[in-house]
Design a protein around this motif. Structure first.
Motif, PDB file in Angstrom:
ATOM      1  N   SER A 197      -0.226   4.734  -3.303  1.00 11.69           N
ATOM      2  CA  SER A 197      -1.244   5.256  -4.219  1.00 11.69           C
ATOM      3  C   SER A 197      -1.062   6.745  -4.495  1.00 11.69           C
ATOM      4  O   SER A 197      -1.384   7.220  -5.578  1.00 11.69           O
TER       5      SER A 197
ATOM      6  N   PHE B 120      -9.182  -2.134  -5.129  1.00 14.23           N
ATOM      7  CA  PHE B 120      -8.055  -2.968  -5.537  1.00 14.23           C
ATOM      8  C   PHE B 120      -8.101  -4.326  -4.827  1.00 14.23           C
ATOM      9  O   PHE B 120      -7.917  -5.370  -5.437  1.00 14.23           O
TER      10      PHE B 120
ATOM     11  N   SER C 235      -4.510   4.314 -11.331  1.00 10.27           N
ATOM     12  CA  SER C 235      -5.464   3.259 -11.684  1.00 10.27           C
ATOM     13  C   SER C 235      -5.617   3.242 -13.205  1.00 10.27           C
ATOM     14  O   SER C 235      -5.142   4.151 -13.889  1.00 10.27           O
TER      15      SER C 235
ATOM     16  N   TYR D  13      -1.508  -3.627 -12.351  1.00 12.65           N
ATOM     17  CA  TYR D  13      -1.128  -3.371 -10.960  1.00 12.65           C
ATOM     18  C   TYR D  13       0.192  -4.033 -10.556  1.00 12.65           C
ATOM     19  O   TYR D  13       0.599  -3.931  -9.397  1.00 12.65           O
TER      20      TYR D  13
ATOM     21  N   ALA E 270      -8.859  -7.049  -7.699  1.00  8.97           N
ATOM     22  CA  ALA E 270      -7.585  -7.582  -8.183  1.00  8.97           C
ATOM     23  C   ALA E 270      -6.899  -8.492  -7.164  1.00  8.97           C
ATOM     24  O   ALA E 270      -6.518  -9.620  -7.484  1.00  8.97           O
ATOM     25  N   TRP E 271      -6.726  -8.001  -5.959  1.00 10.92           N
ATOM     26  CA  TRP E 271      -5.927  -8.704  -4.958  1.00 10.92           C
ATOM     27  C   TRP E 271      -6.485 -10.096  -4.644  1.00 10.92           C
ATOM     28  O   TRP E 271      -5.773 -11.092  -4.705  1.00 10.92           O
TER      29      TRP E 271
ATOM     30  N   ILE F 130      -5.079   4.804  -6.925  1.00 10.26           N
ATOM     31  CA  ILE F 130      -5.642   3.468  -6.709  1.00 10.26           C
ATOM     32  C   ILE F 130      -6.400   3.444  -5.385  1.00 10.26           C
ATOM     33  O   ILE F 130      -5.839   3.771  -4.344  1.00 10.26           O
TER      34      ILE F 130
ATOM     35  N   ASP G 265      -7.718   1.509  -2.420  1.00 12.51           N
ATOM     36  CA  ASP G 265      -7.281   0.256  -1.819  1.00 12.51           C
ATOM     37  C   ASP G 265      -8.413  -0.754  -1.659  1.00 12.51           C
ATOM     38  O   ASP G 265      -8.213  -1.945  -1.852  1.00 12.51           O
TER      39      ASP G 265
ATOM     40  N   TYR H  38      -5.398  -7.908 -14.545  1.00 10.83           N
ATOM     41  CA  TYR H  38      -4.838  -7.088 -13.477  1.00 10.83           C
ATOM     42  C   TYR H  38      -3.330  -6.855 -13.574  1.00 10.83           C
ATOM     43  O   TYR H  38      -2.705  -6.430 -12.611  1.00 10.83           O
TER      44      TYR H  38
END
Length: 199
Positions: A65, A141, A130, A47, A145-146, A136, A138, A44
């Motif tokens: 984004s 994401f 992205s 990002y 990833a987050w 991206i 949300d 990731y």
């Protein structure tokens, strides 16, 4: 048959809402851990700059984004925020108002390095696409990833939207004028007082 009286009048007053504790902003230490987690992530790291921008600016996720190179000043010292990407659609910001925000030197330097690396041909290209070159999403994401990066660096989970609260809180704690911070965030002054009076 219609009732002579509305049976629902006054019923809401019988119930007391339970207060909800506000979500805490990330501390400066937590923000540094999150950034390092993305920079060092095998999957990731793409990002990382997106996260730096969100933690350093008071932009909403959809606003970041939708950001295009044409929205940045030539010398990268300010950004125009007037578009937002949400649920697959690019439209206006949440408040339907555009704003121009001055960028701090560290964000400007990150964007300069990013522009040099990506070498965008057109001003219509996304600043933070992205991996597929699209805005991206949300939810995607956050889910992939987050959550993964926060768990990996040991930071208690809060939604990505908390980056906005963090940017505002850290700016105010560093002595920024609440009027300037409100303008940068796209908040009116009453909203700032309501949610950030403790800061």
């Amino acid at each position: 048959q219609l009732a002579d009286e509305n049976p629902w009048v006054g019923i809401a007053s019988r119930f007391k809402s339970i207060p909800v504790q506000p979500v805490a902003a990330f501390t400066l230490d937590e923000a540094k851990k999150i950034i390092a987690g993305f920079r060092n992530s095998r999957y990731y790291s793409h990002y990382a700059d997106f996260v730096v921008f969100r933690l350093g600016m008071a932009a909403r996720g959809g606003e970041a984004s939708a950001l295009k190179w044409k929205h940045l000043s030539i010398d990268l010292d300010s950004v125009w925020i007037g578009e937002s990407f949400s649920r697959g659609v690019t439209g206006s910001t949440k408040t339907k108002k555009a704003r121009t925000v001055n960028l701090n030197p560290s964000i400007s330097a990150m964007l300069q390095a990013r522009r040099d690396r990506l070498n965008p041909v057109s001003g219509d290209e996304l600043v933070f696409p992205s991996p597929e070159g699209l805005p991206i999403d949300d939810r995607n994401f956050c889910r992939r990833a987050w959550k993964t990066v926060l768990a990996g660096v040991g930071v208690p989970y809060r939604r990505p939207y908390t980056t906005r609260k963090t940017a505002i809180t850290l700016s105010l704690k560093n002595g920024a004028s609440y009027i300037e911070v409100a303008a940068a965030a796209g908040h009116d002054h009453q909203t700032m007082h309501k949610y950030y009076s403790d800061v």
